[in-house]
Motif scaffolding. Structure first.
Motif, PDB file in Angstrom:
ATOM      1  N   ASP A   3     -11.596  17.695  -0.209  1.00  0.00           N
ATOM      2  CA  ASP A   3     -10.980  17.479   1.091  1.00  0.00           C
ATOM      3  C   ASP A   3     -10.113  16.226   1.026  1.00  0.00           C
ATOM      4  N   LEU A   4      -9.246  16.064   2.008  1.00  0.00           N
ATOM      5  CA  LEU A   4      -8.329  14.932   2.060  1.00  0.00           C
ATOM      6  C   LEU A   4      -8.461  14.231   3.405  1.00  0.00           C
ATOM      7  N   GLY A   5      -8.211  12.931   3.418  1.00  0.00           N
ATOM      8  CA  GLY A   5      -8.328  12.239   4.691  1.00  0.00           C
ATOM      9  C   GLY A   5      -7.910  10.794   4.628  1.00  0.00           C
ATOM     10  N   VAL A   6      -7.929  10.160   5.792  1.00  0.00           N
ATOM     11  CA  VAL A   6      -7.584   8.755   5.931  1.00  0.00           C
ATOM     12  C   VAL A   6      -8.706   8.058   6.693  1.00  0.00           C
ATOM     13  N   LEU A   7      -9.168   6.942   6.140  1.00  0.00           N
ATOM     14  CA  LEU A   7     -10.189   6.101   6.776  1.00  0.00           C
ATOM     15  C   LEU A   7      -9.671   4.661   6.770  1.00  0.00           C
ATOM     16  N   VAL A   8      -9.049   4.247   7.826  1.00  0.00           N
ATOM     17  CA  VAL A   8      -8.639   4.997   8.992  1.00  0.00           C
ATOM     18  C   VAL A   8      -7.173   4.713   9.254  1.00  0.00           C
ATOM     19  N   SER A  28       0.832  -1.201   0.000  1.00  0.00           N
ATOM     20  CA  SER A  28       0.000   0.000   0.000  1.00  0.00           C
ATOM     21  C   SER A  28       0.865   1.249   0.000  1.00  0.00           C
ATOM     22  N   PHE A  29       0.340   2.320  -0.597  1.00  0.00           N
ATOM     23  CA  PHE A  29       1.014   3.608  -0.495  1.00  0.00           C
ATOM     24  C   PHE A  29       0.813   4.176   0.910  1.00  0.00           C
ATOM     25  N   GLU A  30       1.832   4.828   1.438  1.00  0.00           N
ATOM     26  CA  GLU A  30       1.742   5.466   2.752  1.00  0.00           C
ATOM     27  C   GLU A  30       0.891   6.727   2.621  1.00  0.00           C
ATOM     28  N   TYR A  31      -0.097   6.877   3.509  1.00  0.00           N
ATOM     29  CA  TYR A  31      -1.127   7.885   3.251  1.00  0.00           C
ATOM     30  C   TYR A  31      -0.653   9.323   3.412  1.00  0.00           C
ATOM     31  N   THR A  32       0.263   9.627   4.355  1.00  0.00           N
ATOM     32  CA  THR A  32       0.644  11.027   4.550  1.00  0.00           C
ATOM     33  C   THR A  32       1.421  11.560   3.350  1.00  0.00           C
ATOM     34  N   ALA A  33       2.345  10.760   2.828  1.00  0.00           N
ATOM     35  CA  ALA A  33       3.130  11.199   1.663  1.00  0.00           C
ATOM     36  C   ALA A  33       2.231  11.330   0.437  1.00  0.00           C
ATOM     37  N   THR A  34       1.318  10.363   0.259  1.00  0.00           N
ATOM     38  CA  THR A  34       0.443  10.385  -0.909  1.00  0.00           C
ATOM     39  C   THR A  34      -0.521  11.558  -0.860  1.00  0.00           C
ATOM     40  N   LEU A  35      -1.135  11.796   0.296  1.00  0.00           N
ATOM     41  CA  LEU A  35      -2.085  12.907   0.408  1.00  0.00           C
ATOM     42  C   LEU A  35      -1.378  14.254   0.353  1.00  0.00           C
ATOM     43  N   GLY A  36      -0.152  14.313   0.856  1.00  0.00           N
ATOM     44  CA  GLY A  36       0.615  15.546   0.727  1.00  0.00           C
ATOM     45  C   GLY A  36       0.848  15.900  -0.734  1.00  0.00           C
ATOM     46  N   ALA A  37       1.166  14.875  -1.547  1.00  0.00           N
ATOM     47  CA  ALA A  37       1.346  15.112  -2.980  1.00  0.00           C
ATOM     48  C   ALA A  37       0.025  15.479  -3.646  1.00  0.00           C
TER      49      ALA A  37
END
Length: 277
Positions: A39-44, A21-30
């Motif tokens: 909006d952006l987010g992680v579940l969960v 899986s892609f790591e969510y913080t780096a991916t959402l930052g990009a």
């Protein structure tokens, strides 16, 4: 995004083949630099993989950099390989819930009000989990299957627990809380015959198998997901909103964050009246 080191589809009737899986913080930052409309987010986020201060700071960083609300979903974790990769014992359900409680409480202290971050506890909605959501978070997420009747009972308990604790019904950034996010598999067709055909075609394409009979599986899916004819869709959505859903997160495939066919998704969007906005 979800938050896994690895993932397989055996829980959903698929194979045990592992996917990274892609790591969510780096991916959402990009992604925050590639769009200004969502909006952006992680579940969960799995509460064992990151310390509470890191969870809070990363959420605030993405919210600040994007200028949009960040939805920080927090969960107890359910997939043993994630824990193995982190070098942490999986533990019992009660132990994982205790860790989630501590993490959610600490994250709520670390989040600073100038950043538009909303915290949501994710899970099926047992009493202990709803208590954590009521006492320390802004809302609750349940995915990807729940009936309106079951949702209504759980939302009533969530609100009761929050009111009993004396927590406000208004978020620092104007959001009405507790915010209830409901993820549902979404599938429509013009008539019942085509709907049934599409459902089993979708399951077959993802190579999913169930111990239940096909008819039982199909009827359960219609009860607990947004799987209906186009004429029924508006009323079905209304049932979920009256049960307490603040939003519906649409999944256009049979497993979380999957996607089946663009044309079928577009048909759902049109039937729901979303294409006009």
């Amino acid at each position: 995004m979800s938050d896994h080191v690895y993932l397989d589809l055996s829980k959903y009737g698929g194979t045990r083949d592992r996917y990274s899986s892609f790591e969510y913080t780096a991916t959402l930052g990009a992604l925050s630099q590639a769009t200004n409309k969502v909006d952006l987010g992680v579940l969960v986020a799995c509460s064992v993989l990151r310390p509470p201060a890191v969870l809070a700071r990363s959420a605030e960083t993405i919210a600040s950099g994007s200028g949009r609300r960040f939805w920080l979903g927090l969960g107890a974790g359910w997939y043993p390989p994630d824990f193995e990769a982190a070098g942490v014992p999986f533990g019992s359900a009660s132990q994982r819930l205790a860790r989630l409680k501590t993490t959610t409480e600490l994250v709520s202290r670390f989040i600073r009000s100038q950043y538009p971050v909303t915290t949501i506890v994710g899970g099926k909605g047992g009493p202990k989990l709803l208590e954590i959501a009521a006492l320390y978070a802004d809302g609750w997420n349940v995915s990807w299957a729940i009936s309106p009747r079951s949702l209504s009972a759980k939302v009533a308990l969530l609100r009761e627990l929050r009111d009993r604790a004396g927590r406000s019904r208004t978020h620092d950034h104007g959001l009405e809380v507790p915010y209830v996010s409901v993820g549902l598999t979404c599938l429509v067709a013009k008539n019942e015959k085509l709907l049934r055909t599409r459902f089993f075609e979708m399951m077959e394409e993802f190579k999913l198998r169930s111990p239940e009979s096909p008819e039982t599986l199909y009827e359960e899916a219609k009860t607990s997901r947004l799987i209906c004819t186009t004429a029924q869709l508006t009323d079905r959505i209304d049932l979920y909103h009256r049960a307490g859903a603040s939003e519906i997160v649409c999944g256009f495939g049979p497993v979380p964050f999957s996607f089946w066919k663009l044309g079928v998704a577009e048909e759902f969007i049109e039937a729901a009246g979303l294409g006009r906005s």
